[in-house]
Scaffold this motif. Structure first.
Motif, PDB file in Angstrom:
ATOM      1  N   SER A  18       2.563 -16.626 -46.022  1.00  0.00           N
ATOM      2  CA  SER A  18       3.265 -17.407 -45.011  1.00  0.00           C
ATOM      3  C   SER A  18       4.217 -16.552 -44.179  1.00  0.00           C
ATOM      4  N   ILE A  20       6.612 -18.217 -42.655  1.00  0.00           N
ATOM      5  CA  ILE A  20       7.765 -19.118 -42.589  1.00  0.00           C
ATOM      6  C   ILE A  20       8.930 -18.490 -43.341  1.00  0.00           C
ATOM      7  N   ASP A 126       6.518 -21.012 -37.820  1.00  0.00           N
ATOM      8  CA  ASP A 126       5.625 -19.964 -38.306  1.00  0.00           C
ATOM      9  C   ASP A 126       5.119 -19.150 -37.122  1.00  0.00           C
TER      10      ASP A 126
END
Length: 379
Positions: A18, A20, A126
């Motif tokens: 990820s 994020i 993201d």
């Protein structure tokens, strides 16, 4: 967006993949008041906690396209002048660091959303460096597209029940205090859309867990898009009533069985083809199915008109929203018969001595309450 594009983004929702870095959120009570806010770094969480949280967010990219996942389209005017689109762009461009924009979205949601009980609004940003494919189909890490997007999840909060637990080290029983737990998202969205593996600022992807309520008040407030397809459960009920009313006296077991089989076959063929684009059918496709099933021309014309009235002129629907591929059921006021959809040929409707019957062929035996029975011949 199609299944393949959505799956590509879903695979990123693991701590090692990820992009994020932080999660923002607020806790909303049943009186539509924000009672707490959070701004948490994913990097400071344990791997298991991060994966749990990313797993909750990932559910916004789950479900069937056309049923749980709906495309939101913005007009040119919306993009140029719409306040809702400008707010979404501010959130994206600031990577959720614009506090005023974040709180503006929270208030848009909680002031308009009809959702019982407490819930949490989660926001994530993201940045995905989209890989390309070589001519031979192999993955190439070179990229000419950076897909930057925000994802929002609205998660109901439920109180866990108190329970009795045994503490081994203390050798005693003790009550575990009731606490609040976060449930999977009831709804959410991703902006912008990831169409053809590229950024599409004219689109968004909207998620609703319920097949009975797609929360148009939410989409109207967040996207200014009050026009949504009717919920999947309502589509199924509407299609059934339109078919029954338009076919009239011709709406027999054979007709319903034939239409069900043709829609099932269309879904099977689409699955076999591995076409990433979602399958839809319009009134012209269903018209051909009705004609093949023996519905008179008058009934077919009536179906077309009623289809437009209920679903909209030029509308298409997902076959999975109007028939259940895994279920074929014959029902009377006192009896329910569930039939393997692949063996609907075992059931027929007949009139014998003026009495209507549903007949089931039972050459391979039958059970009643789990007990094998014999069917005696009249000879």
């Amino acid at each position: 967006m199609n299944d393949k594009e959505i799956a590509e983004l879903r695979r990123r929702y693991r701590s090692e993949k990820s992009g994020i870095s932080r999660i923002r959120g607020c806790y909303v009570n049943e009186n539509r008041e924000i009672i707490s806010e959070m701004d948490q770094s994913v990097a400071l969480m344990s791997e298991s906690e991060a994966d749990e949280l990313l797993g909750v967010l990932k559910k916004v990219l789950s479900g069937a396209v056309g049923t749980n996942l709906l495309d939101i389209a913005f007009s040119t005017q919306d993009v140029m002048e719409g306040e809702e689109h400008k707010l979404l762009c501010r959130l994206r461009e600031s990577a959720l660091q614009d506090d005023e924009a974040v709180r503006a979205l929270w208030h848009k949601i909680m002031d308009n959303l009809t959702l019982e009980g407490n819930y949490m609004i989660l926001l994530a940003y993201d940045s995905y460096d989209v890989f390309t494919y070589r001519k031979d189909g192999r993955k190439d890490d070179d990229s000419n597209e950076m897909f930057r997007y925000i994802l929002c999840a609205v998660c109901p909060i439920k109180m866990a029940k108190p329970a009795l637990s045994y503490y081994v080290r203390e050798n005693c029983f003790r009550n575990v205090v009731a606490d609040s737990t976060i449930s999977p998202p009831a709804l959410g969205f991703m902006f912008p859309a990831f169409d053809n593996r590229a950024t599409n600022l004219y689109g968004a992807l909207y998620y609703t867990r319920s097949t009975e309520d797609n929360h148009p008040e939410f989409t109207d407030a967040v996207f200014h898009a009050s026009k949504l397809p009717m919920p999947a459960a309502e589509q199924k009920d509407t299609f059934r009533s339109v078919l029954a009313e338009s076919a009239g006296e011709a709406c027999s077991l054979a007709v319903v069985r034939s239409v069900h089989a043709q829609l099932n076959q269309a879904m099977e063929d689409h699955k076999t083809s591995k076409d990433p684009e979602p399958l839809t059918v319009d009134k012209y496709v269903i018209r051909d199915m009705l004609g093949f099933s023996g519905v008179p021309e008058e009934g077919i014309d009536k179906f077309e008109s009623q289809f437009d009235d209920h679903f909209g002129t030029g509308a298409s629907v997902s076959p999975r929203n109007i028939v259940d591929a895994r279920k074929f059921e014959v029902k009377t006021p006192d009896v329910v018969i569930k039939v393997n959809p692949a063996r609907t040929d075992l059931v027929e409707a007949r009139v014998i001595d003026g009495v209507r019957y549903i007949l089931i062929r039972a050459d391979e035996g039958a059970e009643v309450n789990g007990i094998d029975i014999r069917i005696e011949s009249d000879d």
